[in-house]
Design an enzyme around this catalytic site. Structure first.
Site, short mmCIF file in Angstrom:
data_model
loop_
_atom_site.label_atom_id
_atom_site.label_comp_id
_atom_site.label_asym_id
_atom_site.label_seq_id
_atom_site.Cartn_x
_atom_site.Cartn_y
_atom_site.Cartn_z
N ALA A 198 -0.72 10.37 15.20
CA ALA A 198 -0.79 11.72 14.06
C ALA A 198 -1.34 10.98 12.79
O ALA A 198 -2.28 11.58 12.03
CB ALA A 198 0.58 12.15 13.82
N THR A 199 -1.08 9.92 12.39
CA THR A 199 -1.37 9.09 11.25
C THR A 199 -2.83 8.64 11.40
O THR A 199 -3.68 8.65 10.54
CB THR A 199 -0.45 7.80 10.65
N LYS A 200 -3.31 8.17 12.42
CA LYS A 200 -4.43 7.65 12.91
C LYS A 200 -5.60 8.98 12.99
O LYS A 200 -6.76 8.60 12.54
CB LYS A 200 -4.54 6.99 13.98
N SER A 226 -7.78 4.54 15.13
CA SER A 226 -7.44 4.17 16.31
C SER A 226 -7.80 5.25 17.47
O SER A 226 -7.88 6.36 17.38
CB SER A 226 -5.71 4.02 16.45
N TYR A 237 2.66 7.69 15.42
CA TYR A 237 1.33 6.84 15.05
C TYR A 237 0.13 7.53 15.32
O TYR A 237 -0.90 7.37 14.53
CB TYR A 237 1.67 5.67 16.06
N VAL A 241 0.88 -1.28 0.14
CA VAL A 241 0.19 0.13 0.06
C VAL A 241 0.83 1.28 -0.19
O VAL A 241 0.37 2.19 -0.54
CB VAL A 241 -0.91 -0.02 1.14
P1 NAD Z 1 -1.31 -6.26 12.59
O1 NAD Z 1 0.20 -5.75 12.79
O2 NAD Z 1 -1.53 -7.58 13.14
O3 NAD Z 1 -1.73 -6.34 10.89
C1 NAD Z 1 -1.58 -5.31 10.05
C2 NAD Z 1 -1.59 -5.67 8.79
O4 NAD Z 1 -1.09 -4.89 7.70
C3 NAD Z 1 -0.78 -7.05 8.45
O5 NAD Z 1 -1.27 -7.97 7.74
C4 NAD Z 1 0.50 -6.42 7.69
O6 NAD Z 1 1.23 -7.22 6.89
C5 NAD Z 1 -0.25 -5.31 6.77
N1 NAD Z 1 0.64 -4.33 6.33
C6 NAD Z 1 1.57 -3.42 6.91
N2 NAD Z 1 2.00 -2.78 5.84
C7 NAD Z 1 1.69 -2.96 4.78
C8 NAD Z 1 1.77 -2.40 3.36
N3 NAD Z 1 2.77 -1.57 3.36
N4 NAD Z 1 0.99 -2.87 2.40
C9 NAD Z 1 0.17 -3.83 2.77
N5 NAD Z 1 -0.17 -4.52 3.81
C10 NAD Z 1 0.63 -3.80 4.99
O7 NAD Z 1 -2.22 -5.11 13.01
P2 NAD Z 1 -3.70 -4.93 13.47
O8 NAD Z 1 -3.67 -5.01 15.03
O9 NAD Z 1 -4.37 -6.24 13.04
O10 NAD Z 1 -4.15 -3.66 13.07
C11 NAD Z 1 -4.95 -3.50 11.76
C12 NAD Z 1 -5.31 -2.12 11.65
O11 NAD Z 1 -5.84 -1.80 12.97
C13 NAD Z 1 -3.93 -1.12 11.55
O12 NAD Z 1 -4.37 -0.16 10.73
C14 NAD Z 1 -3.90 -0.67 13.00
O13 NAD Z 1 -3.18 0.71 12.99
C15 NAD Z 1 -5.37 -0.42 13.50
N6 NAD Z 1 -5.53 -0.57 14.95
C16 NAD Z 1 -5.06 -1.72 15.52
C17 NAD Z 1 -5.17 -1.83 17.03
C18 NAD Z 1 -4.77 -2.59 18.15
O14 NAD Z 1 -5.21 -2.62 19.29
N7 NAD Z 1 -4.67 -3.98 17.40
C19 NAD Z 1 -5.95 -0.52 17.52
C20 NAD Z 1 -6.15 0.60 16.77
C21 NAD Z 1 -5.99 0.36 15.67
#
Ligand code: NAD
Length: 248
Positions: free
Chosen positions: A158-160, A143, A156, A65
């Protein structure tokens, strides 16, 4: 309610965590799911195989991405093969934590390249196809820290926060085309992303969650199914918080 039969959904970063749960839940509700991955081809294949084994429809599609041209080409390919793209779940994300005074420029660049520019490149390519179809759903993963901030997560967060601003703006831009755009703001969810935290950090976080526990990827995926559904047709420009009351 929440039937997604006949709909085509792309989930970026769908090979694990919240992305995987979204793929599975969307497929359970009838959508054909395109599971994006960047490095985890085997894991993505496992997600797609598990969906197909349960009678659902899924395929895998590798692209980074953070490469806007790759996003555009991949999404054009999905639209060419399926004739449309109904739902984009811009889930792919990374976290790099650290205090502001120790923040490295390259980390800041990488965070914005994946979490913001990546999500927007996918949204731009997807809405092109959705505009023609005069229907569509864009769902961004933000997030809780994008709204409330957190020590050690300035970049992080800031991006969210950026993703929320983008979702609200795109929602306004595309409302007349019947495309809804929303963000889900999960709280502290048990995934690989949060697995690096030590027990003390986890204990502290759970203490500030009124529901007294971490959330599951499946609980986030339920919000995704709702926002993707016809029943959510009148919901746009919103932030749906799935955070156990951590931020209200
Ligand atoms: P995770 O790290 O388990 O999964 C993230 C996924 O994104 C992975 O499959 C990874 O390979 C993929 N990814 C990363 N860079 C990429 C790229 N350049 N191109 C394509 N795919 C890419 O994380 P998660 O906890 O499942 O988080 C998913 C989303 O939810 C994220 O955007 C994260 O910021 C957000 N989020 C997570 C939490 C949490 O507590 N886990 C809380 C708030 C928000």
């Amino acid at each position: 309610m929440f039937q997604l039969n006949g709909k085509v959904a792309l989930v970026t970063g769908g090979s694990r965590g919240i992305g995987r749960a979204c793929c599975e839940a969307l497929a359970e509700h009838g959508a054909t799911v395109v599971v994006n991955y960047v490095k985890g081809e085997a894991a993505a294949r496992e997600v797609a195989d598990a969906i197909v084994a349960k009678g659902g429809k899924a395929e895998i599609l590798g692209f980074d991405v953070a490469d806007p041209k790759a996003c555009e080409a991949a999404i054009e390919d999905v639209v060419k093969r399926h004739g449309k793209l109904d739902v984009l779940v811009a889930n792919a994300g990374i976290s790099i934590d650290g205090l502001l005074l120790r923040l490295k420029d390259e980390d800041l660049d990488r965070l914005f390249a994946v979490n913001v520019k990546g999500a927007l490149a996918c949204a731009r390519a997807s809405t092109k196809a959705m505009m023609k179809a005069k229907t569509g759903r864009v769902i961004f993963l933000s997030s809780v820290v994008g709204e409330m901030g957190n020590v050690g997560q300035t970049a992080y967060a800031a991006t969210k926060a950026a993703v929320i601003g983008a979702a609200k703006s795109i929602a306004r831009e595309f409302a007349s085309r019947n495309i809804t755009v929303n963000a889900i703001a999960p709280g502290f969810i048990d995934t690989d992303m949060t697995s690096h935290m030590n027990d003390a950090m986890k204990e502290h976080l759970v203490k500030i969650v009124p529901l007294g526990r971490t959330g599951t990827a499946r609980e986030v995926a339920a919000a995704c199914v709702y926002l993707a559904s016809d029943e959510a047709a009148y919901v746009t420009g919103q932030v749906l918080r799935v955070n156990g009351g951590m931020y209200v």
